[in-house]
Design a protein around this motif. Structure first.
Motif, PDB file in Angstrom:
ATOM      1  N   ILE A 134       0.838  -1.205   0.000  1.00  0.00           N
ATOM      2  CA  ILE A 134       0.000   0.000   0.000  1.00  0.00           C
ATOM      3  C   ILE A 134       0.874   1.258   0.000  1.00  0.00           C
ATOM      4  CG2 ILE A 134      -1.592   1.363   1.421  1.00  0.00           C
ATOM      5  CD1 ILE A 134      -2.838  -1.352   2.285  1.00  0.00           C
ATOM      6  N   GLU A 138       1.374   4.176  -2.900  1.00  0.00           N
ATOM      7  CA  GLU A 138       1.215   5.600  -2.626  1.00  0.00           C
ATOM      8  C   GLU A 138       2.372   6.399  -3.231  1.00  0.00           C
ATOM      9  OE1 GLU A 138       0.124   6.830   1.653  1.00  0.00           O
ATOM     10  OE2 GLU A 138      -1.422   5.421   1.012  1.00  0.00           O
TER      11      GLU A 138
ATOM     12  N   LEU B  89     -15.332   0.255  -0.787  1.00  0.00           N
ATOM     13  CA  LEU B  89     -15.245   1.635  -0.303  1.00  0.00           C
ATOM     14  C   LEU B  89     -16.093   2.561  -1.172  1.00  0.00           C
ATOM     15  CD1 LEU B  89     -11.435   2.277   0.403  1.00  0.00           C
ATOM     16  CD2 LEU B  89     -13.265   1.934   2.070  1.00  0.00           C
ATOM     17  N   PRO B  90     -16.763   3.520  -0.550  1.00  0.00           N
ATOM     18  CA  PRO B  90     -17.592   4.455  -1.319  1.00  0.00           C
ATOM     19  C   PRO B  90     -16.786   5.275  -2.328  1.00  0.00           C
ATOM     20  CG  PRO B  90     -17.499   5.073   1.017  1.00  0.00           C
ATOM     21  CD  PRO B  90     -16.876   3.744   0.888  1.00  0.00           C
ATOM     22  N   CYS B 100     -14.070   9.636   1.441  1.00  0.00           N
ATOM     23  CA  CYS B 100     -13.794   9.191   2.809  1.00  0.00           C
ATOM     24  C   CYS B 100     -13.493  10.424   3.650  1.00  0.00           C
ATOM     25  CB  CYS B 100     -12.588   8.256   2.853  1.00  0.00           C
ATOM     26  SG  CYS B 100     -12.850   6.689   2.012  1.00  0.00           S
ATOM     27  N   GLU B 101     -14.163  10.541   4.787  1.00  0.00           N
ATOM     28  CA  GLU B 101     -13.962  11.714   5.645  1.00  0.00           C
ATOM     29  C   GLU B 101     -12.515  11.872   6.100  1.00  0.00           C
ATOM     30  OE1 GLU B 101     -16.842  11.550   8.928  1.00  0.00           O
ATOM     31  OE2 GLU B 101     -18.069  10.307   7.591  1.00  0.00           O
ATOM     32  N   GLU B 102     -11.906  10.736   6.435  1.00  0.00           N
ATOM     33  CA  GLU B 102     -10.562  10.798   7.015  1.00  0.00           C
ATOM     34  C   GLU B 102      -9.474  10.939   5.961  1.00  0.00           C
ATOM     35  OE1 GLU B 102     -12.697   7.730   6.350  1.00  0.00           O
ATOM     36  OE2 GLU B 102     -10.701   6.871   6.631  1.00  0.00           O
ATOM     37  N   LYS B 104      -6.853  12.077   3.265  1.00  0.00           N
ATOM     38  CA  LYS B 104      -6.123  13.317   3.002  1.00  0.00           C
ATOM     39  C   LYS B 104      -6.116  13.635   1.513  1.00  0.00           C
ATOM     40  CE  LYS B 104      -3.773  12.055   7.009  1.00  0.00           C
ATOM     41  NZ  LYS B 104      -3.005  10.894   7.439  1.00  0.00           N
ATOM     42  N   GLU B 107      -6.375  11.061  -4.588  1.00  0.00           N
ATOM     43  CA  GLU B 107      -5.594  10.761  -5.795  1.00  0.00           C
ATOM     44  C   GLU B 107      -4.392   9.862  -5.513  1.00  0.00           C
ATOM     45  OE1 GLU B 107      -6.331  11.962  -9.073  1.00  0.00           O
ATOM     46  OE2 GLU B 107      -8.210  12.295  -7.994  1.00  0.00           O
ATOM     47  N   THR B 108      -3.842  10.014  -4.329  1.00  0.00           N
ATOM     48  CA  THR B 108      -2.611   9.268  -4.021  1.00  0.00           C
ATOM     49  C   THR B 108      -2.830   8.237  -2.910  1.00  0.00           C
ATOM     50  OG1 THR B 108      -1.934  10.941  -2.433  1.00  0.00           O
ATOM     51  CG2 THR B 108      -1.160  11.215  -4.693  1.00  0.00           C
ATOM     52  N   CYS B 109      -4.071   7.848  -2.680  1.00  0.00           N
ATOM     53  CA  CYS B 109      -4.365   6.899  -1.598  1.00  0.00           C
ATOM     54  C   CYS B 109      -4.102   5.456  -2.038  1.00  0.00           C
ATOM     55  CB  CYS B 109      -5.818   7.053  -1.158  1.00  0.00           C
ATOM     56  SG  CYS B 109      -6.283   5.889   0.146  1.00  0.00           S
ATOM     57  N   GLY B 110      -3.166   4.816  -1.382  1.00  0.00           N
ATOM     58  CA  GLY B 110      -2.794   3.440  -1.735  1.00  0.00           C
ATOM     59  C   GLY B 110      -3.896   2.446  -1.419  1.00  0.00           C
ATOM     60  N   ILE B 111      -4.625   2.712  -0.351  1.00  0.00           N
ATOM     61  CA  ILE B 111      -5.738   1.836   0.039  1.00  0.00           C
ATOM     62  C   ILE B 111      -6.812   1.864  -1.045  1.00  0.00           C
ATOM     63  CG2 ILE B 111      -7.536   1.483   1.769  1.00  0.00           C
ATOM     64  CD1 ILE B 111      -5.610   2.946   3.753  1.00  0.00           C
TER      65      ILE B 111
END
Lengths: 145, 145
Positions: A134, A138, B89-90, B100-102, B104, B107-111
């Motif tokens: 993950i 990123e 995931l929504p 996702c509220e949390e 950051k 665009e770069t979210c690995g999850i």
DNA sequence: TGTAAAGTCTATAGATTTAGTAGACTATTC
DNA sequence: GAATAGTCTACTAAATCTATAGACTTTACA
């Protein structure tokens, strides 16, 4: 959809993985930085500890830290821990197996056959998704901006 | 896990697909043969009708029948109809997108990157799983016993 | 040795979803 | 016009999800 609990768990784990080697990190810091309700996070971390993924230290200078390597912890295991089976049907799970009440013959069920294939592929992809993977993705996404 | 509602819907659809050409089938028969609570099934069939997959006839000689071809109806559509998004995931859904509220940076979210891939593969497999395909697999499974 | 820091444990609670039930109503056939 | 068969509205019990509250325990360090 995965639960918020699972999502928070993944976020916390990735956060801790990025800070491997820094010693214990306090709950409050994880909660703040990852925007997770403090008390909710407590119970999540406790579960991760019971499952052997995390360890903790009490008292001043305490906190949580990874017990396993970031490349050994994968999303399939974390999701199963909090949300239970990954499969769409109980009859295609391994650990949570249950027969469908309405099913006539499981062996020849075409619906089951489809969902078995879906589950197999899903678990394969989620097993490959370790914390390291993950974080690697990123970096890769940032590099391609 | 899919809901019982979705599972029942799939069972009812496959049942109707196997009896294409026989004219309308009454709710009671589907309920009995497929072991689905009668009243519960009523509302499921009504939903499938509203969605344009089924049609119905009232009065004597009435019942439900497929409006589309068995190879046009697939599990992805049916699951979305009752359970909503297929993704974990929504933020990786198309029709039910939510941030996702949390998070950051999406665009770069690995999850997100991992779950996007999982969703893509899952939808691909479920789209291929038409009623015809399910029935074909059943025959194939019986033949290999 | 005591106090502040930090995790642990137990209980509770509101909101939402799931899985279903009950019963009155409408349309169609014969 | 009576029997058949789908339609519509409302309700409910149970489970799950997403937390919150507060007392308790352990540890470091002055």
């Amino acid at each position: 959809m995965i639960s918020k609990k699972t999502k928070y768990a993944i976020n916390a784990l990735v956060f801790l993985a990025k800070r491997t080697g820094e010693g214990p990190i306090v709950i409050s810091e994880i909660a703040e930085k990852e925007h997770i309700p403090r008390k909710f996070l407590e119970s999540i971390l406790l579960n991760l500890k019971k499952a052997g993924l995390l360890a903790s230290k009490k008292g001043k200078g305490g906190g949580y830290y990874l017990l396993q390597n970031p490349d050994e912890i994968n999303l399939a295991d974390v999701m199963r821990l909090f949300d239970g089976p990954i499969a769409f049907l109980p009859c295609v799970t391994y650990k949570y197996y249950e027969r469908c009440e309405e099913c006539k013959d499981e062996e020849t069920c075409g619906i089951r056959d489809v969902f078995f294939e879906v589950k197999r592929k899903t678990v394969e992809l989620l097993k490959q998704a370790s914390l390291s993977e993950i974080i690697k993705r990123e970096s890769s996404l940032i590099a391609h901006l």
